[in-house]
Design a protein around this motif. Structure first.
Motif, short mmCIF file in Angstrom:
data_model
loop_
_atom_site.label_atom_id
_atom_site.label_comp_id
_atom_site.label_asym_id
_atom_site.label_seq_id
_atom_site.Cartn_x
_atom_site.Cartn_y
_atom_site.Cartn_z
N ALA A 11 173.90 -10.94 65.51
CA ALA A 11 172.60 -10.65 64.88
C ALA A 11 172.43 -9.15 64.68
CB ALA A 11 171.47 -11.21 65.74
N PHE A 12 172.87 -8.36 65.65
CA PHE A 12 172.81 -6.90 65.54
C PHE A 12 173.69 -6.42 64.39
CE2 PHE A 12 174.13 -2.59 66.61
CZ PHE A 12 172.92 -1.99 66.89
N ILE A 13 174.88 -7.00 64.25
CA ILE A 13 175.78 -6.62 63.16
C ILE A 13 175.14 -6.93 61.81
CG2 ILE A 13 177.97 -7.19 62.03
CD1 ILE A 13 179.10 -7.73 64.86
N MET A 14 174.55 -8.11 61.68
CA MET A 14 173.92 -8.48 60.41
C MET A 14 172.74 -7.55 60.10
SD MET A 14 174.12 -12.63 60.22
CE MET A 14 173.44 -13.00 61.82
N PRO A 38 164.31 1.80 62.21
CA PRO A 38 163.81 1.29 60.92
C PRO A 38 163.14 -0.07 61.07
CG PRO A 38 166.08 2.07 60.73
CD PRO A 38 165.73 2.08 62.18
N VAL A 39 161.99 -0.22 60.43
CA VAL A 39 161.25 -1.48 60.48
C VAL A 39 162.08 -2.59 59.84
CG1 VAL A 39 159.17 -2.67 59.67
CG2 VAL A 39 159.02 -0.33 60.54
N LEU A 45 166.75 -8.14 62.24
CA LEU A 45 167.28 -8.55 63.54
C LEU A 45 166.61 -9.83 64.03
CD1 LEU A 45 169.12 -7.90 65.97
CD2 LEU A 45 167.21 -6.63 66.94
N LEU A 46 165.30 -9.89 63.90
CA LEU A 46 164.58 -11.10 64.31
C LEU A 46 164.99 -12.31 63.48
CD1 LEU A 46 161.03 -9.60 64.97
CD2 LEU A 46 162.75 -10.29 66.65
N LEU A 47 165.17 -12.11 62.18
CA LEU A 47 165.58 -13.22 61.33
C LEU A 47 167.03 -13.64 61.62
CD1 LEU A 47 164.06 -12.12 57.90
CD2 LEU A 47 163.27 -13.95 59.41
N SER A 48 167.88 -12.69 61.86
CA SER A 48 169.29 -13.02 62.06
C SER A 48 169.56 -13.62 63.45
CB SER A 48 170.18 -11.79 61.83
OG SER A 48 169.83 -10.75 62.69
N LEU A 49 168.65 -13.43 64.38
CA LEU A 49 168.81 -14.09 65.68
C LEU A 49 168.77 -15.62 65.54
CD1 LEU A 49 166.72 -11.84 68.07
CD2 LEU A 49 169.16 -12.30 68.21
N PHE A 50 168.02 -16.09 64.53
CA PHE A 50 167.93 -17.54 64.32
C PHE A 50 169.20 -18.13 63.71
CE2 PHE A 50 163.37 -16.39 64.28
CZ PHE A 50 162.97 -17.20 65.33
N ILE A 51 169.94 -17.34 62.93
CA ILE A 51 171.12 -17.89 62.25
C ILE A 51 172.44 -17.44 62.86
CG2 ILE A 51 169.89 -18.13 60.07
CD1 ILE A 51 171.46 -15.65 59.11
N ALA A 52 172.39 -16.64 63.92
CA ALA A 52 173.62 -16.10 64.51
C ALA A 52 174.53 -17.21 65.04
CB ALA A 52 173.28 -15.11 65.62
N GLU A 53 173.96 -18.24 65.65
CA GLU A 53 174.77 -19.35 66.17
C GLU A 53 175.50 -20.06 65.04
OE1 GLU A 53 176.42 -21.96 68.92
OE2 GLU A 53 175.11 -20.27 69.42
N ASP A 54 174.81 -20.28 63.92
CA ASP A 54 175.43 -20.94 62.78
C ASP A 54 176.53 -20.07 62.16
OD1 ASP A 54 173.77 -23.13 63.08
OD2 ASP A 54 172.21 -22.26 61.79
N VAL A 55 176.31 -18.78 62.11
CA VAL A 55 177.33 -17.88 61.58
C VAL A 55 178.57 -17.90 62.47
CG1 VAL A 55 177.85 -15.43 61.16
CG2 VAL A 55 175.68 -16.38 60.42
N ARG A 56 178.37 -17.87 63.76
CA ARG A 56 179.49 -17.90 64.69
C ARG A 56 180.25 -19.22 64.58
NH1 ARG A 56 180.52 -19.18 69.86
NH2 ARG A 56 178.47 -20.02 70.21
N ASP A 57 179.52 -20.33 64.46
CA ASP A 57 180.17 -21.64 64.31
C ASP A 57 180.91 -21.75 62.98
OD1 ASP A 57 179.35 -22.48 66.80
OD2 ASP A 57 177.57 -23.51 66.05
N SER A 58 180.36 -21.18 61.92
CA SER A 58 181.05 -21.25 60.63
C SER A 58 182.35 -20.45 60.65
CB SER A 58 180.13 -20.77 59.50
OG SER A 58 179.83 -19.41 59.66
N PHE A 59 182.37 -19.32 61.35
CA PHE A 59 183.62 -18.57 61.50
C PHE A 59 184.65 -19.39 62.28
CE2 PHE A 59 181.49 -14.65 60.22
CZ PHE A 59 182.51 -14.04 59.50
N LYS A 60 184.19 -20.10 63.29
CA LYS A 60 185.10 -20.94 64.06
C LYS A 60 185.67 -22.06 63.20
CE LYS A 60 183.87 -21.86 68.40
NZ LYS A 60 183.01 -22.23 69.53
N LYS A 61 184.88 -22.61 62.29
CA LYS A 61 185.37 -23.67 61.41
C LYS A 61 186.36 -23.11 60.38
CE LYS A 61 181.41 -26.70 61.81
NZ LYS A 61 180.19 -27.22 61.16
N VAL A 62 186.04 -21.95 59.83
CA VAL A 62 186.92 -21.35 58.83
C VAL A 62 188.29 -21.00 59.44
CG1 VAL A 62 187.26 -19.26 57.43
CG2 VAL A 62 185.09 -20.48 57.35
#
Length: 145
Positions: A11-14, A38-39, A45-62
């Motif tokens: 999430a921090f990276i995104m 920066p605001v 960061l708050l928005l990407s915390l919700f999708i970080a698990e899905d991003v990590r799982d999609s990398f694992k699938k790829v």
């Protein structure tokens, strides 16, 4: 605990990637800061915390992580990548003053995170990586007369 750390770093990276991309634009409301943070970074960061698990799982699938017999090498590369891009993002958003330094033409903010990511990967692996071992059956010997 390992997944929480990985997801928060992703999430921090995104957030740093989006912030660094838009911070250089001419849009003034993107450059609003609170305590030199920066605001836009906080919102992303708050928005990407919700999708970080899905991003990590999609990398694992790829990368076919679940189909591999030996998961350790790809696990190490993934963790190393997360640590590397976290440090790069930090410099691009919060420490832009470190960007001009170079070592023979290669930016120092690219070299030093690579070395740090290697060390952090080794430390993280020692703490969190669980190697699944085959269960050894107990074998009883016959008593010889």
């Amino acid at each position: 605990m390992s997944k929480v750390i990985q997801n928060s770093l992703i999430a921090f990276i995104m957030a740093t990637s989006v912030t660094a991309l838009f911070y250089q634009s001419n849009i003034n409301f993107v450059k609003v800061e609170i305590f030199h943070i920066p605001v836009l970074f906080i919102v992303i960061l708050l928005l990407s915390l919700f999708i970080a698990e899905d991003v990590r799982d999609s990398f694992k699938k790829v990368l076919w992580f679940e189909k591999r017999e030996d998961k350790r090498p790809i696990w190490q590369v993934g963790i190393g990548m997360i640590f590397y891009f976290t440090q790069i993002g930090f410099v691009e958003v919060f420490a832009r003053g470190l960007m001009p330094y170079d070592l023979g033409g290669m930016p120092m903010y690219v070299i030093i995170p690579f070395l740090n990511a290697f060390l952090l990967t080794v430390i993280f692996e020692e703490v969190f990586y669980e190697e699944k071992r085959e269960v050894v059956k107990n074998f009883r010997f016959k008593k010889l007369k």
